[in-house]
Write an enzyme that holds these catalytic residues in place. Structure first.
Site, short mmCIF file in Angstrom:
data_model
loop_
_atom_site.label_atom_id
_atom_site.label_comp_id
_atom_site.label_asym_id
_atom_site.label_seq_id
_atom_site.Cartn_x
_atom_site.Cartn_y
_atom_site.Cartn_z
N LYS A 201 0.89 -1.18 0.00
CA LYS A 201 0.00 0.00 0.00
C LYS A 201 0.91 1.22 0.00
CE LYS A 201 -1.77 3.06 1.94
NZ LYS A 201 -1.57 4.47 1.48
N PRO A 202 1.18 1.78 -1.20
CA PRO A 202 2.07 2.95 -1.24
C PRO A 202 1.36 4.21 -0.76
CG PRO A 202 1.23 2.46 -3.45
CD PRO A 202 0.67 1.40 -2.53
N GLY B 252 7.08 5.21 7.91
CA GLY B 252 6.28 6.44 7.91
C GLY B 252 6.53 7.21 9.20
N GLU C 94 9.60 1.53 10.76
CA GLU C 94 10.72 2.44 10.46
C GLU C 94 10.14 3.84 10.47
OE1 GLU C 94 13.83 1.50 10.18
OE2 GLU C 94 13.48 -0.66 10.10
N CYS D 63 14.19 10.66 6.34
CA CYS D 63 14.12 10.36 7.77
C CYS D 63 15.47 10.54 8.43
CB CYS D 63 13.61 8.94 7.97
SG CYS D 63 14.52 7.76 6.98
N GLU E 217 11.05 16.78 14.03
CA GLU E 217 11.43 16.46 12.65
C GLU E 217 10.83 17.51 11.72
OE1 GLU E 217 9.48 13.02 10.75
OE2 GLU E 217 11.48 12.40 10.12
#
Ligand code: NAD
Length: 494
Positions: free
Chosen positions: A184-185, A237, A258, A292, A394
């Site tokens: 599932k992109p 994600g 991740e 990331c 972030e």
């Protein structure tokens, strides 16, 4: 209307399709537009997979698992090598599809596609090296074997910043281990994943082993998380969604997560200043900082602080920003959507209000050609404080904060004072400093005197809120196996 006809045709073929049980077909669900972030032009649509389509994909994967997992590893390896060759041979076309939906310049996108091909070959070879262990027993006449068996059906849920590699690592390791997969992109970058599915199809990977479903994460992604026939979730994600997945998963199932980062860099007085500046510019601004493991914040020893800031500002100013399809060699393309751009502006504003000094960038590039895209100049702010968002959250944009330090322990302590633990960087030439930093940084990946924290054959993973589990290396392959202990009483006394 897209200027490049061949690219428009490639995307038209992928428009609104799903890949289920070896067949590409138009999805039955509602349509969501996919935009070129450099122009805001609609380049195509995705179909939101319906409940029936989700069930069909999972059930095809379950069915295919039974035979795929029983093949000798060499056969799976040959299929993966074929896949890698097909991807490499079509790298430019696939790169242009990625640039059209994600924004990164074509040359950079092509590099990512070629790294995906490399992952296919790496895991093809790893597939043939999976072995078990024989464990000594306390009693005569017994033998213990620990063997590895593929987990089953994997659901891979991926983000938009590396649309090929982050699908690819999960795909390659799953297939090498003998698992089947439903991908599932991200909503922003579906066409790269569907183009990968085309290559799987052409490589002769059997029907049902690889499936691609598109749609919203909160619906299609969540349905996969909750699906009783999915044995493992491989997710990349944000930390917020990763935690939500962990908390909302209704059964016990294997998870690898991740997640996000807030990565520091330490530059000591012994550092090679030119190399440190070059590394900082690359890892802060590549892919517009939408990585990331991007450097968010830099702590520089006071003795070289002003010189570092001046040089980093000059390096940032020297980078080109452009439409990545029209200028394939640009340093930065458009950001993927309005969301990371808004967050970048918010973090910048927060820092400036709290007293930071803007030394490079701080605005969109000037020119009518940038007016409709999500462009922003690489931005450096100096004299940052730990209380600023750029130093503690972030950003995921082309913004980096710099602060001076006097004592190395103080810099290490600031670097570790974060809920994240993905990657950290240091430039130093003094061996004692290098050792103190390497041991002291509480991160899954530490790069010293370089900024490429991830390589294909070494384990890559985060700590704390940056995730659980590993990608890359043999360690990623192990994420797709169950271990089975077979304790055999054969009765033979030695
Ligand atoms: P995101 O968490 O918003 O989305 C990631 C994927 O999850 C998308 O496919 C999305 O549709 C799906 N999703 C959303 N809600 C879901 C739900 N409830 N259930 C199941 N799936 C759901 O992340 P993003 O904005 O696409 O990507 C940026 C983030 O990814 C950053 O935080 C970045 O640090 C992180 N990231 C981490 C790594 C790593 O290796 N650690 C690599 C790349 C990106």
């Amino acid at each position: 209307m897209m200027k490049n006809n061949a690219l428009a045709e490639s995307i038209a073929v992928l428009d609104s399709i799903l890949y289920i049980d070896g067949k590409f077909s138009k999805g039955k669900g509602s349509r969501l537009p996919v935009l070129n972030p450099a122009t805001s032009e609609v380049i195509g649509h995705i179909a939101a997979a319906t409940t029936d389509e989700i069930d069909a994909a999972v059930s095809a994967a379950r069915h295919a698992f039974a035979s795929w997992s029983k093949l000798v590893p060499k056969t799976r390896a040959i299929a993966l090598h074929r896949l890698g060759d097909l991807i490499a041979a079509d790298a430019l076309n696939m790169a242009m599809i990625m640039t059209a939906e994600q924004g990164k310049p074509v040359n950079e996108a092509k590099g990512e596609i070629l790294k995906l091909a490399e992952a296919c070959h790496f895991y093809a070879e790893e597939a043939t090296r999976v072995h078990g262990e024989i464990i000594p027993n306390d009693q005569q006449g017994f033998q213990s074997l620990v063997v590895r068996e593929p987990i089953g059906v994997v659901a891979a849920i991926t983000p938009w910043n590396y649309p090929a590699e982050l699908v690819g690592w999960k795909l390659c390791a799953s297939l090498a281990a003998g698992c089947s997969i439903v991908i599932k992109p991200a909503e922003l970058t579906p066409f790269t994943a569907l183009a990968i599915a085309q290559k799987c199809h052409a490589a002769g990977i059997p029907a049902g082993v690889v499936n691609v479903l598109t749609g919203k994460g909160s619906q299609v992604g969540q349905a996969l998380v909750e699906h009783p026939q999915v044995d493992k979730i491989a997710f990349t994600g944000s930390s917020a969604v990763g935690l939500h997945i962990q908390q909302s998963c209704p059964q016990v199932k294997r998870l690898s997560l991740e997640l996000g980062g807030n990565c520091p860099m330490i530059v000591t007085a012994s550092a090679d200043l030119d190399a440190a500046v070059k590394g900082a510019a690359r890892r802060s601004f590549r892919n517009c900082g939408q990585i990331c493991i991007a450097i968010n914040r830099i702590y520089v020893h006071r003795a070289i602080y002003e010189e570092f800031v001046t040089q980093l500002a000059a390096a940032a100013d020297a980078l080109s920003v452009d439409n990545g399809l029209e200028n394939p060699a640009a340093d930065l393309g458009a950001m993927a959507s309005a969301e990371p751009l808004d967050k970048t502006r918010t973090h910048l504003q927060d820092a400036l209000v709290k007293g930071a000094r803007l030394v490079a960038g701080g605005k969109a590039p000037e020119g009518i050609q940038y007016a409709k895209g999500h462009f922003f100049r690489p931005t450096v702010i100096a004299d940052c404080k730990h209380s600023m968002q750029v130093m503690s959250e972030e950003t995921f944009g082309p913004l980096v904060g710099v602060a001076p330090f006097d004592d190395l322990d103080e810099a290490i302590s600031y670097a570790n004072d974060t809920p994240y633990g993905l990657a950290a960087y240091c430039y130093a030439q003094n061996l004692t400093e290098i050792h103190r930093v390497s041991v002291g940084l509480d991160y899954g990946n530490v790069a010293i005197n370089n900024v490429d924290a991830g390589i294909m054959n070494a384990a890559y993973g985060g700590r704390k809120q940056s995730g659980v589990g590993y990608e890359h290396g043999r360690e990623e392959l192990l994420e797709y196996f169950n271990f089975k202990h077979i304790r055999l009483h054969h009765g033979v006394e030695n």
